[in-house]
Design a protein around this motif. Structure first.
Motif, mmCIF file in Angstrom:
data_model
loop_
_atom_site.group_PDB
_atom_site.id
_atom_site.type_symbol
_atom_site.label_atom_id
_atom_site.label_comp_id
_atom_site.label_asym_id
_atom_site.label_seq_id
_atom_site.Cartn_x
_atom_site.Cartn_y
_atom_site.Cartn_z
ATOM 1 N N ARG A 4 -6.185 13.631 -2.461
ATOM 2 C CA ARG A 4 -5.670 15.024 -2.546
ATOM 3 C C ARG A 4 -4.839 15.196 -1.347
ATOM 4 N N MET A 5 -3.982 16.146 -1.539
ATOM 5 C CA MET A 5 -3.385 16.674 -0.389
ATOM 6 C C MET A 5 -4.148 17.499 0.626
ATOM 7 N N GLN A 52 3.731 15.962 3.245
ATOM 8 C CA GLN A 52 2.146 16.377 2.975
ATOM 9 C C GLN A 52 1.581 15.023 3.652
ATOM 10 N N LEU A 54 -1.608 13.098 2.745
ATOM 11 C CA LEU A 54 -2.555 12.441 1.821
ATOM 12 C C LEU A 54 -3.765 12.196 2.272
ATOM 13 N N ALA A 82 10.791 7.632 0.840
ATOM 14 C CA ALA A 82 9.564 7.916 1.261
ATOM 15 C C ALA A 82 9.113 7.287 2.743
ATOM 16 N N GLU A 105 -1.400 5.081 -4.099
ATOM 17 C CA GLU A 105 -1.331 6.175 -4.287
ATOM 18 C C GLU A 105 0.050 7.008 -3.753
ATOM 19 N N ALA A 106 0.389 6.586 -2.392
ATOM 20 C CA ALA A 106 1.366 7.110 -1.707
ATOM 21 C C ALA A 106 2.812 6.495 -2.449
ATOM 22 N N THR A 108 2.820 5.488 -5.631
ATOM 23 C CA THR A 108 3.083 6.285 -6.719
ATOM 24 C C THR A 108 3.607 7.685 -6.721
ATOM 25 N N ILE A 109 3.400 8.438 -5.554
ATOM 26 C CA ILE A 109 3.778 9.707 -5.312
ATOM 27 C C ILE A 109 5.224 9.705 -5.351
ATOM 28 N N ALA A 110 5.703 8.485 -4.330
ATOM 29 C CA ALA A 110 6.957 8.344 -4.016
ATOM 30 C C ALA A 110 8.046 7.891 -5.328
ATOM 31 N N SER A 112 7.051 9.044 -8.395
ATOM 32 C CA SER A 112 7.309 10.406 -9.087
ATOM 33 C C SER A 112 8.523 11.150 -8.522
ATOM 34 N N GLU A 113 8.772 11.091 -7.302
ATOM 35 C CA GLU A 113 9.650 11.961 -6.693
ATOM 36 C C GLU A 113 11.034 11.335 -6.566
#
Length: 150
Positions: A4-5, A52, A54, A82, A105-106, A108-110, A112-113
């Motif tokens: 989570r953030m 953020q 993480l 990222a 996870e990071a 995956t976020i990158a 998605s961005e």
């Protein structure tokens, strides 16, 4: 294990992690109360879009963190990057693939961005970490430099 953030209320545990190694113990000030500089920095991170902290949570305990910043740019046909910094895993949980999961996870976020690449720097004194990053697919393509201003 979940991700989570970070919230401001997590700050003390984040600083504990940052200070929990040989280099971090020289750079950080994990004390009670925490220096105001950490609160100011966290507020700046919260207020900057695409920035953020993480966290990795296990049994309701913060056991890992990293800072992920999305950077728009013009180079490489305007791809977003990222940037990963401040990576730490609690010493009691190292060697359990926590760091690998945090990076996945990071990344995956990158994705998605809409990022076209993920970059990081690491202190040359952290020799063991290079194998870890290479295992995750990172390659050493550039030589980094820093100018310390304060």
């Amino acid at each position: 294990m979940k991700f989570r953030m970070a919230k401001k209320s997590d700050l003390k545990e984040i600083v504990r992690l940052l200070a929990d190694d040989e280099l971090g113990s020289k750079r950080e000030k994990y004390e009670d109360p925490l220096p105001e500089a950490y609160y100011n920095a966290f507020s700046a991170i919260e207020n900057q879009g695409g920035n953020q902290i993480l966290l990795v949570i296990k049994d309701e305990i913060i056991i890992g963190c990293l800072q992920l910043t999305i950077i728009p740019g013009l180079a490489r046909l305007g791809i977003k990057r990222a940037q990963i910094e401040g990576v730490r895993v609690d010493q009691n949980y190292r060697g359990q693939k926590i760091g690998e999961a945090l990076f996945r996870e990071a990344i995956t976020i990158a994705k998605s961005e809409g990022c076209g690449l993920v970059q990081l720097t690491t202190d040359k004194e952290r020799k063991d970490v290079f194998r870890f990053y290479e295992k995750l697919g990172f390659t050493s393509t550039h030589e980094g430099m820093k100018l310390i201003l304060n």
